[in-house]
Design a protein around this motif. Structure first.
Motif, PDB file in Angstrom:
ATOM      1  N   SER A 226     -18.083   5.490   3.144  1.00  0.00           N
ATOM      2  CA  SER A 226     -16.865   5.728   2.375  1.00  0.00           C
ATOM      3  C   SER A 226     -15.634   5.524   3.246  1.00  0.00           C
ATOM      4  N   GLY A 227     -14.500   5.354   2.598  1.00  0.00           N
ATOM      5  CA  GLY A 227     -13.238   5.197   3.323  1.00  0.00           C
ATOM      6  C   GLY A 227     -12.053   5.261   2.389  1.00  0.00           C
ATOM      7  N   TYR A 228     -10.885   5.479   2.970  1.00  0.00           N
ATOM      8  CA  TYR A 228      -9.637   5.573   2.207  1.00  0.00           C
ATOM      9  C   TYR A 228      -8.628   4.600   2.805  1.00  0.00           C
ATOM     10  N   LEU A 229      -8.131   3.719   1.978  1.00  0.00           N
ATOM     11  CA  LEU A 229      -7.123   2.739   2.407  1.00  0.00           C
ATOM     12  C   LEU A 229      -5.807   3.051   1.705  1.00  0.00           C
ATOM     13  N   LYS A 230      -4.754   3.177   2.487  1.00  0.00           N
ATOM     14  CA  LYS A 230      -3.439   3.512   1.956  1.00  0.00           C
ATOM     15  C   LYS A 230      -2.431   2.441   2.357  1.00  0.00           C
ATOM     16  N   VAL A 231      -1.793   1.848   1.368  1.00  0.00           N
ATOM     17  CA  VAL A 231      -0.756   0.840   1.610  1.00  0.00           C
ATOM     18  C   VAL A 231       0.598   1.484   1.364  1.00  0.00           C
ATOM     19  N   ARG A 232       1.494   1.379   2.336  1.00  0.00           N
ATOM     20  CA  ARG A 232       2.788   2.040   2.237  1.00  0.00           C
ATOM     21  C   ARG A 232       3.860   1.199   2.914  1.00  0.00           C
ATOM     22  N   ASP A 233       5.100   1.580   2.741  1.00  0.00           N
ATOM     23  CA  ASP A 233       6.213   0.793   3.261  1.00  0.00           C
ATOM     24  C   ASP A 233       6.336   0.866   4.771  1.00  0.00           C
ATOM     25  N   ARG A 234       5.818   1.916   5.380  1.00  0.00           N
ATOM     26  CA  ARG A 234       5.937   2.076   6.820  1.00  0.00           C
ATOM     27  C   ARG A 234       4.683   2.770   7.332  1.00  0.00           C
ATOM     28  N   MET A 235       4.389   2.617   8.597  1.00  0.00           N
ATOM     29  CA  MET A 235       3.178   3.188   9.164  1.00  0.00           C
ATOM     30  C   MET A 235       3.284   4.688   9.385  1.00  0.00           C
ATOM     31  N   LEU A 241       2.192   3.190  -1.857  1.00  0.00           N
ATOM     32  CA  LEU A 241       2.481   2.203  -2.893  1.00  0.00           C
ATOM     33  C   LEU A 241       1.212   1.981  -3.711  1.00  0.00           C
ATOM     34  N   THR A 242       0.112   1.798  -3.011  1.00  0.00           N
ATOM     35  CA  THR A 242      -1.211   1.752  -3.619  1.00  0.00           C
ATOM     36  C   THR A 242      -2.203   2.348  -2.621  1.00  0.00           C
ATOM     37  N   SER A 243      -3.305   2.868  -3.124  1.00  0.00           N
ATOM     38  CA  SER A 243      -4.359   3.340  -2.235  1.00  0.00           C
ATOM     39  C   SER A 243      -5.687   3.263  -2.968  1.00  0.00           C
ATOM     40  N   GLY A 264      -1.315   5.921  -5.919  1.00  0.00           N
ATOM     41  CA  GLY A 264      -0.095   5.115  -5.908  1.00  0.00           C
ATOM     42  C   GLY A 264       0.122   4.320  -7.176  1.00  0.00           C
ATOM     43  N   VAL A 265      -0.792   4.453  -8.150  1.00  0.00           N
ATOM     44  CA  VAL A 265      -0.683   3.658  -9.373  1.00  0.00           C
ATOM     45  C   VAL A 265      -0.797   4.493 -10.636  1.00  0.00           C
ATOM     46  N   GLY A 266      -1.282   5.738 -10.534  1.00  0.00           N
ATOM     47  CA  GLY A 266      -1.552   6.526 -11.725  1.00  0.00           C
ATOM     48  C   GLY A 266      -0.648   7.729 -11.887  1.00  0.00           C
ATOM     49  N   THR A 267      -0.457   8.133 -13.135  1.00  0.00           N
ATOM     50  CA  THR A 267       0.266   9.374 -13.395  1.00  0.00           C
ATOM     51  C   THR A 267      -0.607  10.581 -13.100  1.00  0.00           C
ATOM     52  N   LYS A 268      -1.883  10.317 -12.772  1.00  0.00           N
ATOM     53  CA  LYS A 268      -2.798  11.317 -12.238  1.00  0.00           C
ATOM     54  C   LYS A 268      -3.686  10.606 -11.228  1.00  0.00           C
ATOM     55  N   PRO A 269      -4.414  11.340 -10.375  1.00  0.00           N
ATOM     56  CA  PRO A 269      -5.350  10.668  -9.467  1.00  0.00           C
ATOM     57  C   PRO A 269      -6.348   9.884 -10.314  1.00  0.00           C
ATOM     58  N   TRP A 270      -6.481   8.600 -10.068  1.00  0.00           N
ATOM     59  CA  TRP A 270      -7.142   7.719 -11.024  1.00  0.00           C
ATOM     60  C   TRP A 270      -8.572   7.385 -10.622  1.00  0.00           C
ATOM     61  N   ARG A 271      -9.517   7.798 -11.441  1.00  0.00           N
ATOM     62  CA  ARG A 271     -10.918   7.424 -11.260  1.00  0.00           C
ATOM     63  C   ARG A 271     -11.156   6.127 -12.024  1.00  0.00           C
ATOM     64  N   PHE A 308       4.855  -5.400  -9.468  1.00  0.00           N
ATOM     65  CA  PHE A 308       4.228  -5.843  -8.218  1.00  0.00           C
ATOM     66  C   PHE A 308       2.997  -5.017  -7.865  1.00  0.00           C
ATOM     67  N   LYS A 309       2.896  -3.801  -8.415  1.00  0.00           N
ATOM     68  CA  LYS A 309       1.787  -2.929  -8.056  1.00  0.00           C
ATOM     69  C   LYS A 309       0.442  -3.417  -8.592  1.00  0.00           C
ATOM     70  N   VAL A 310       0.462  -4.188  -9.654  1.00  0.00           N
ATOM     71  CA  VAL A 310      -0.799  -4.636 -10.245  1.00  0.00           C
ATOM     72  C   VAL A 310      -1.561  -5.551  -9.284  1.00  0.00           C
ATOM     73  N   PRO A 311      -0.971  -6.647  -8.797  1.00  0.00           N
ATOM     74  CA  PRO A 311      -1.713  -7.456  -7.818  1.00  0.00           C
ATOM     75  C   PRO A 311      -1.934  -6.729  -6.491  1.00  0.00           C
ATOM     76  N   LEU A 312      -0.982  -5.877  -6.097  1.00  0.00           N
ATOM     77  CA  LEU A 312      -1.157  -5.145  -4.840  1.00  0.00           C
ATOM     78  C   LEU A 312      -2.329  -4.165  -4.941  1.00  0.00           C
ATOM     79  N   ALA A 313      -2.464  -3.496  -6.061  1.00  0.00           N
ATOM     80  CA  ALA A 313      -3.589  -2.566  -6.243  1.00  0.00           C
ATOM     81  C   ALA A 313      -4.915  -3.315  -6.233  1.00  0.00           C
ATOM     82  N   ARG A 314      -4.950  -4.493  -6.845  1.00  0.00           N
ATOM     83  CA  ARG A 314      -6.180  -5.287  -6.812  1.00  0.00           C
ATOM     84  C   ARG A 314      -6.557  -5.631  -5.378  1.00  0.00           C
ATOM     85  N   ARG A 315      -5.589  -6.096  -4.616  1.00  0.00           N
ATOM     86  CA  ARG A 315      -5.874  -6.484  -3.224  1.00  0.00           C
ATOM     87  C   ARG A 315      -6.274  -5.270  -2.389  1.00  0.00           C
TER      88      ARG A 315
END
Length: 329
Positions: A226-235, A241-243, A264-271, A308-315
Motif C-alpha cells: 500500500s501507499g499514499y501519493l499526494k500531489v500539491r503546489d509545494r513540497m 490538489l489530488t491524492s 483533493g477531489v471529493g466533498t468527502k474522502p472518496w472511495r 484541471f483536476k480531472v486529468p491530474l487525478a487520473r495521472r
C-alpha cells in the motif's frame, strides 16, 4: 472571537451529557482547526468542553484489527509499530498531512472531523455559502475555485474535504466508534461522511451530543502493498490538489484485491469502487491502471477553476498504482 465558558472533564459520558445539555457547546481536543474557525468567526461556541483527559489515548492491536483511541495524536499513530509494518498507506498519509508541530497536537478524531478549507466558507463576509447559510448559494461555483471538489459536487456546493488520513482509512474499510447520550454505535467510515450535493450544511452523520471515541482499522493481508501519493503546489506542508491511497494484493501478475481512496477531489474522502471493480481480477499493467483511472473520474462535476483536476487525478491514481505494484512499463 466570541467569549465562551470552558469546562474540563475526564469522563466520556459526562462529556456527552454536557454536550446534550447545551446546544451551543462544542468539544475541544487538539483544536488545530477549530480554533482557527473560531478566530475567523465561522464557529462561535458558547462553551468549550475540554475532552483531552478522556481515556481515549490507547493504540491496541487485537488480532487483525488495530484499535485507535480518538485522542491519539497523528504523530503517535504514525510512530506505531503495527502502522509502520502493516499500514504504510496510513503512515504516509499522516506524515504528509501536517508538520511535526501540528501532528503532535492534532488528534485522530479531530482529523476525521476537520472542516473544509473552502475560502468562501471560512470568510463570514461572503454571503453566499450553503454550508454556513443553507439556501444562500455557493460563491465558489462562480468564483476562484482551484482548491475545490469535482466528485460529490454540484451547483449547491463544491467545498473540498481536506483530510489525508480519512482518504487512507476509507480505502481500508475503517470503522468509527461513536458514543451518544443513551447508546454507542459503530459507523463504517464510508458511510460516516455526507457529500455536499446531499447536504452542504452537514458533513457527516454525527449528532450534536455524540463523540467519536475510537477507530477500528482492519489490517490488510501481510502480502498486501500500500501507499499514499499526494500531489500539491509545494513540497512543504500543503493541502492536496489530488491524492490517492492504494492497496493491492498481486499474485502472479494478477490483481487479487484492490482498495482505492482519493483525496483533493471529493466533498468527502472518496472511495473509488469503480476503480476497484476494474482492477480486481485484471492484470497489473499500465493499461489496467489507465482504465481504472478513467472509471474513477467519469462522473466528475467541474467548474472552470477545477477542470484541471480531472486529468491530474487520473495521472495521480495511475502513478500510485504503478508505484505500489512495481509496474514500471
Amino acid at each position: 472571537m466570541r467569549a465562551f465558558d470552558y469546562v474540563r472533564t475526564t469522563d466520556t459520558r459526562e462529556a456527552v451529557r454536557l454536550l446534550a445539555d447545551d446546544p451551543e457547546a462544542s468539544p475541544l481536543a487538539g483544536g488545530t482547526t477549530q480554533l482557527d474557525l473560531m478566530k475567523d468567526g465561522v464557529l462561535a461556541p458558547a462553551r468549550l468542553i475540554d475532552i483531552t483527559r478522556l481515556p481515549l489515548h490507547d493504540i491496541e492491536r487485537r488480532g487483525e484489527t488495530l484499535h485507535v483511541g480518538a485522542l491519539v495524536t497523528m504523530e503517535e499513530l504514525a510512530a506505531d509499530s503495527t502502522v509502520t509494518e502493516r499500514l504504510p498507506v496510513v503512515r504516509e498519509a499522516l506524515l504528509l498531512g501536517a508538520s511535526v508541530q501540528l501532528r503532535n497536537m492534532a488528534t485522530i478524531g479531530g482529523n476525521l472531523l476537520q472542516r473544509t478549507r473552502c475560502r468562501y466558507f471560512r470568510d463570514p463576509t461572503v454571503g453566499e455559502c450553503n454550508k454556513r447559510t443553507p439556501g444562500s448559494g455557493c460563491a465558489a461555483v462562480r468564483g476562484a475555485a482551484r482548491m475545490h471538489a469535482v466528485l460529490g459536487a454540484s451547483e449547491r456546493c463544491i467545498a473540498l474535504h481536506a483530510s489525508d488520513l480519512a482518504v487512507a482509512l476509507v480505502a481500508l474499510d475503517a470503522v468509527v466508534h461513536v458514543q451518544g447520550l443513551s447508546q454507542s454505535r459503530t459507523v463504517p467510515l464510508t458511510e460516516f461522511y455526507l457529500t455536499a450535493d446531499e447536504s452542504p450544511q452537514r458533513e457527516n452523520v454525527l449528532e450534536h451530543a455524540e463523540l467519536i471515541t475510537g477507530v477500528e482499522i482492519p489490517l490488510p493481508p501481510p502480502v498486501a502493498r500500500s501507499g499514499y501519493l499526494k500531489v500539491r503546489d509545494r513540497m512543504s506542508y500543503e493541502f492536496a490538489l489530488t491524492s490517492a491511497a492504494v492497496l493491492l494484493v498481486v499474485d502472479g501478475g494478477t490483481i487479487d484485491q484492490a482498495r482505492v481512496g482519493l483525496g483533493g477531489v471529493g466533498t468527502k474522502p472518496w472511495r473509488s469502487y469503480e476503480a476497484e471493480h476494474v482492477l480486481t481480477g485484471a492484470p497489473a499493467t499500465r493499461a489496467t491502471f489507465l482504465d481504472a483511472a478513467e472509471a474513477t473520474m467519469r462522473d466528475a462535476w467541474t467548474v472552470p477553476g477545477t477542470a484541471f483536476k480531472v486529468p491530474l487525478a487520473r495521472r495521480t491514481l495511475v502513478r500510485a498504482l504503478r508505484t505500489v505494484s512495481g509496474v514500471t512499463a
